[in-house]
Design a protein around this motif. Structure first.
Motif, PDB file in Angstrom:
ATOM      1  N   THR A   1       0.830  -1.196   0.000  1.00 17.47           N
ATOM      2  CA  THR A   1       0.000   0.000   0.000  1.00 17.47           C
ATOM      3  C   THR A   1       0.867   1.250   0.000  1.00 17.47           C
ATOM      4  OG1 THR A   1      -1.688   1.250   1.220  1.00 17.47           O
ATOM      5  CG2 THR A   1      -0.194  -0.101   2.526  1.00 17.47           C
ATOM      6  N   LEU A   2       0.383   2.280  -0.660  1.00 15.70           N
ATOM      7  CA  LEU A   2       1.077   3.562  -0.701  1.00 15.70           C
ATOM      8  C   LEU A   2       0.390   4.589   0.185  1.00 15.70           C
ATOM      9  CD1 LEU A   2       1.903   3.811  -4.509  1.00 15.70           C
ATOM     10  CD2 LEU A   2       3.414   3.096  -2.649  1.00 15.70           C
ATOM     11  N   GLU A   3      -0.537   4.111   1.030  1.00 11.88           N
ATOM     12  CA  GLU A   3      -1.207   4.995   1.977  1.00 11.88           C
ATOM     13  C   GLU A   3      -1.593   4.210   3.223  1.00 11.88           C
ATOM     14  OE1 GLU A   3      -5.656   5.576   0.764  1.00 11.88           O
ATOM     15  OE2 GLU A   3      -4.475   5.547  -1.089  1.00 11.88           O
ATOM     16  N   ASP A   4      -1.769   4.917   4.338  1.00 15.33           N
ATOM     17  CA  ASP A   4      -2.201   4.277   5.571  1.00 15.33           C
ATOM     18  C   ASP A   4      -3.647   3.805   5.415  1.00 15.33           C
ATOM     19  OD1 ASP A   4       0.241   4.956   6.666  1.00 15.33           O
ATOM     20  OD2 ASP A   4      -0.517   6.774   7.643  1.00 15.33           O
ATOM     21  N   LEU A   5      -3.935   2.617   5.950  1.00 13.76           N
ATOM     22  CA  LEU A   5      -5.271   2.047   5.851  1.00 13.76           C
ATOM     23  C   LEU A   5      -5.845   1.792   7.238  1.00 13.76           C
ATOM     24  CD1 LEU A   5      -4.673  -0.610   3.027  1.00 13.76           C
ATOM     25  CD2 LEU A   5      -5.485   1.749   2.782  1.00 13.76           C
ATOM     26  N   ASP A   6      -7.118   2.117   7.432  1.00 16.61           N
ATOM     27  CA  ASP A   6      -7.807   1.847   8.684  1.00 16.61           C
ATOM     28  C   ASP A   6      -8.450   0.470   8.639  1.00 16.61           C
ATOM     29  OD1 ASP A   6      -7.255   4.326   9.899  1.00 16.61           O
ATOM     30  OD2 ASP A   6      -8.922   5.276   8.833  1.00 16.61           O
ATOM     31  N   PRO A   7      -8.729  -0.133   9.794  1.00 12.71           N
ATOM     32  CA  PRO A   7      -9.434  -1.418   9.810  1.00 12.71           C
ATOM     33  C   PRO A   7     -10.769  -1.312   9.063  1.00 12.71           C
ATOM     34  CG  PRO A   7      -8.591  -0.897  11.994  1.00 12.71           C
ATOM     35  CD  PRO A   7      -8.379   0.327  11.156  1.00 12.71           C
ATOM     36  N   GLY A   8     -11.055  -2.301   8.231  1.00  9.79           N
ATOM     37  CA  GLY A   8     -12.305  -2.307   7.479  1.00  9.79           C
ATOM     38  C   GLY A   8     -12.228  -1.638   6.127  1.00  9.79           C
ATOM     39  N   ALA A   9     -11.095  -1.007   5.801  1.00  8.74           N
ATOM     40  CA  ALA A   9     -10.957  -0.352   4.490  1.00  8.74           C
ATOM     41  C   ALA A   9     -10.953  -1.406   3.383  1.00  8.74           C
ATOM     42  CB  ALA A   9      -9.688   0.479   4.437  1.00  8.74           C
ATOM     43  N   PHE A  10     -11.745  -1.173   2.341  1.00  7.66           N
ATOM     44  CA  PHE A  10     -11.745  -2.080   1.201  1.00  7.66           C
ATOM     45  C   PHE A  10     -10.537  -1.789   0.334  1.00  7.66           C
ATOM     46  CE2 PHE A  10     -13.021  -2.676  -3.343  1.00  7.66           C
ATOM     47  CZ  PHE A  10     -12.949  -4.064  -3.338  1.00  7.66           C
ATOM     48  N   VAL A  11      -9.819  -2.852  -0.060  1.00  6.15           N
ATOM     49  CA  VAL A  11      -8.624  -2.694  -0.883  1.00  6.15           C
ATOM     50  C   VAL A  11      -8.914  -3.067  -2.334  1.00  6.15           C
ATOM     51  CG1 VAL A  11      -6.249  -3.474  -1.254  1.00  6.15           C
ATOM     52  CG2 VAL A  11      -7.081  -3.069   1.071  1.00  6.15           C
ATOM     53  N   CYS A  12      -9.302  -4.322  -2.565  1.00  3.24           N
ATOM     54  CA  CYS A  12      -9.556  -4.776  -3.925  1.00  3.24           C
ATOM     55  C   CYS A  12     -10.267  -6.124  -3.887  1.00  3.24           C
ATOM     56  CB  CYS A  12      -8.253  -4.909  -4.723  1.00  3.24           C
ATOM     57  SG  CYS A  12      -7.147  -6.232  -4.141  1.00  3.24           S
ATOM     58  N   GLU A  13     -10.671  -6.590  -5.054  1.00  2.00           N
ATOM     59  CA  GLU A  13     -11.199  -7.948  -5.201  1.00  2.00           C
ATOM     60  C   GLU A  13     -10.056  -8.914  -5.525  1.00  2.00           C
ATOM     61  OE1 GLU A  13     -14.334  -8.628  -8.075  1.00  2.00           O
ATOM     62  OE2 GLU A  13     -14.834  -6.496  -7.992  1.00  2.00           O
ATOM     63  N   TYR A  14     -10.358 -10.189  -5.409  1.00  2.00           N
ATOM     64  CA  TYR A  14      -9.544 -11.226  -6.038  1.00  2.00           C
ATOM     65  C   TYR A  14     -10.376 -11.657  -7.241  1.00  2.00           C
ATOM     66  CZ  TYR A  14      -6.246 -15.112  -6.412  1.00  2.00           C
ATOM     67  OH  TYR A  14      -5.259 -15.974  -6.838  1.00  2.00           O
ATOM     68  N   ALA A  15     -10.157 -10.993  -8.381  1.00  2.00           N
ATOM     69  CA  ALA A  15     -11.012 -11.172  -9.553  1.00  2.00           C
ATOM     70  C   ALA A  15     -10.359 -12.086 -10.575  1.00  2.00           C
ATOM     71  CB  ALA A  15     -11.322  -9.820 -10.191  1.00  2.00           C
ATOM     72  N   GLY A  16     -11.179 -12.739 -11.373  1.00  2.00           N
ATOM     73  CA  GLY A  16     -10.680 -13.614 -12.425  1.00  2.00           C
ATOM     74  C   GLY A  16     -11.809 -14.337 -13.115  1.00  2.00           C
ATOM     75  N   GLU A  17     -11.472 -15.457 -13.740  1.00  3.47           N
ATOM     76  CA  GLU A  17     -12.490 -16.292 -14.371  1.00  3.47           C
ATOM     77  C   GLU A  17     -13.175 -17.155 -13.310  1.00  3.47           C
ATOM     78  OE1 GLU A  17     -11.716 -18.019 -18.608  1.00  3.47           O
ATOM     79  OE2 GLU A  17      -9.814 -18.098 -17.526  1.00  3.47           O
ATOM     80  N   ILE A  18     -14.496 -17.172 -13.327  1.00  7.50           N
ATOM     81  CA  ILE A  18     -15.250 -18.114 -12.501  1.00  7.50           C
ATOM     82  C   ILE A  18     -15.350 -19.412 -13.297  1.00  7.50           C
ATOM     83  CG2 ILE A  18     -17.421 -18.605 -11.326  1.00  7.50           C
ATOM     84  CD1 ILE A  18     -15.911 -16.329 -10.075  1.00  7.50           C
ATOM     85  N   ILE A  19     -14.823 -20.495 -12.747  1.00  2.00           N
ATOM     86  CA  ILE A  19     -14.765 -21.758 -13.491  1.00  2.00           C
ATOM     87  C   ILE A  19     -15.390 -22.882 -12.671  1.00  2.00           C
ATOM     88  CG2 ILE A  19     -12.739 -21.107 -14.853  1.00  2.00           C
ATOM     89  CD1 ILE A  19     -10.990 -22.593 -12.890  1.00  2.00           C
ATOM     90  N   SER A  20     -15.726 -23.966 -13.351  1.00  5.12           N
ATOM     91  CA  SER A  20     -16.334 -25.123 -12.698  1.00  5.12           C
ATOM     92  C   SER A  20     -15.290 -25.905 -11.902  1.00  5.12           C
ATOM     93  CB  SER A  20     -16.976 -26.041 -13.736  1.00  5.12           C
ATOM     94  OG  SER A  20     -15.969 -26.623 -14.560  1.00  5.12           O
TER      95      SER A  20
END
Length: 287
Positions: A137-156
């Protein structure tokens, strides 16, 4: 305090509101020609595209507060400043998290719209000493701060099993599985960010992580795997989550071909709580 990044380029090519910085002097190169950046999950092999269609009824609110139908039905997930409520960070079990959706009348600044906007903080990719590419991170983050998803292909499950067996150690790829336990059984979600993904694919494992992963739904039954700060995080810290930590309704598991025989993959997180090996679940792809 914010760290400064003499960035060479934005790894997302402008797709995120907050750029994901890369520094070539840190050894981080551009994207693989076979990789495509996506902000959110997309349907992959073995997945019915209809599962991505909207299923939730929208609200007619201008400002979504306690009397909003979405909030009344699914609960209030966030504080007024957009942080995940601390009760979610401390709980062993979690109820279904659902945000306002495309059928709602509220604006994109609604307090019940947090994760759907993509990366929320300034981060950069860098080359770690022993774990390949990491994210800090390039900034201070408080508890509960949303950072990002773990995104990709949803597969079987079948496709996840096939891809895992074909995967090489140098691929630096993690097929994540989340199990959600409900009255009707277990809902499994497999996410592979190898060819389609976002910055979440470079988050490393830690036995004492500073992020926690929770499934959040917006429009469809397919969840977004969202990463929130578990504690205060200082600017310059590497961001990480536990690949196999079981907590209530969700579990994430690491998948790698080198772990199929022994189930033991050395962990390099460096935490005082390090267990020595990455978690591995042989029932990962069971239906």
């Amino acid at each position: 305090m914010n760290a400064q990044s003499p960035c060479s380029f934005d790894w997302t090519d402008g797709l995120e509101k907050f750029p994901v910085y890369c520094r070539k002097e840190d050894g981080v190169q551009g994207k693989d020609s076979m990789f495509q950046y996506v902000k959110h999950n997309i349907p992959g092999p073995g997945i019915d595209k209809e599962k991505f269609l909207p299923v939730f009824i929208g609200c007619s609110c201008h400002e979504c507060i306690s009397d909003c139908p979405c909030v009344q039905r699914f609960g209030q997930n966030y504080t007024e400043d957009g942080k995940l409520k601390t009760s979610y960070l401390d709980a062993d079990e979690h109820k279904v998290m659902v945000e306002c959706n495309g059928n709602c009348s509220c604006s994109q600044t609604c307090v019940n719209r947090v994760v759907q906007g993509g990366v929320k903080v300034r981060v950069e990719l860098f080359w770690t000493v022993s774990k390949g590419i990491g994210v800090r991170t390039l900034e201070d983050l408080d508890p509960g701060a949303f950072v990002c998803e773990y995104a990709g292909e949803i597969i079987s499950s079948d496709e996840a099993r096939k891809r895992s067996l074909a995967q090489r150690k140098e691929d630096m790829n993690y097929i994540i599985t989340v199990n959600e336990h409900c009255k009707s059984g277990v809902i499994k979600t497999h996410v592979d960010p190898r060819n389609f993904g976002n910055v979440g694919r470079f988050l490393n494992h830690s036995c004492d992580p500073n992020l926690t992963m929770l499934p959040v739904r917006i429009d469809s039954e397919i969840p977004l795997l969202c990463l929130f700060a578990k504690r205060k995080i200082s600017s310059g810290e590497e961001l990480n989550f536990h690949y196999g930590l079981s907590s209530g309704d969700e579990r994430t598991v690491y998948s790698d071909i080198d772990g199929k025989e022994s189930g033991l993959i050395p962990c390099n997180c460096g935490s005082q709580l390090c267990q020595g090996y990455l978690p591995f679940d042989k029932t990962l792809f069971d239906d």
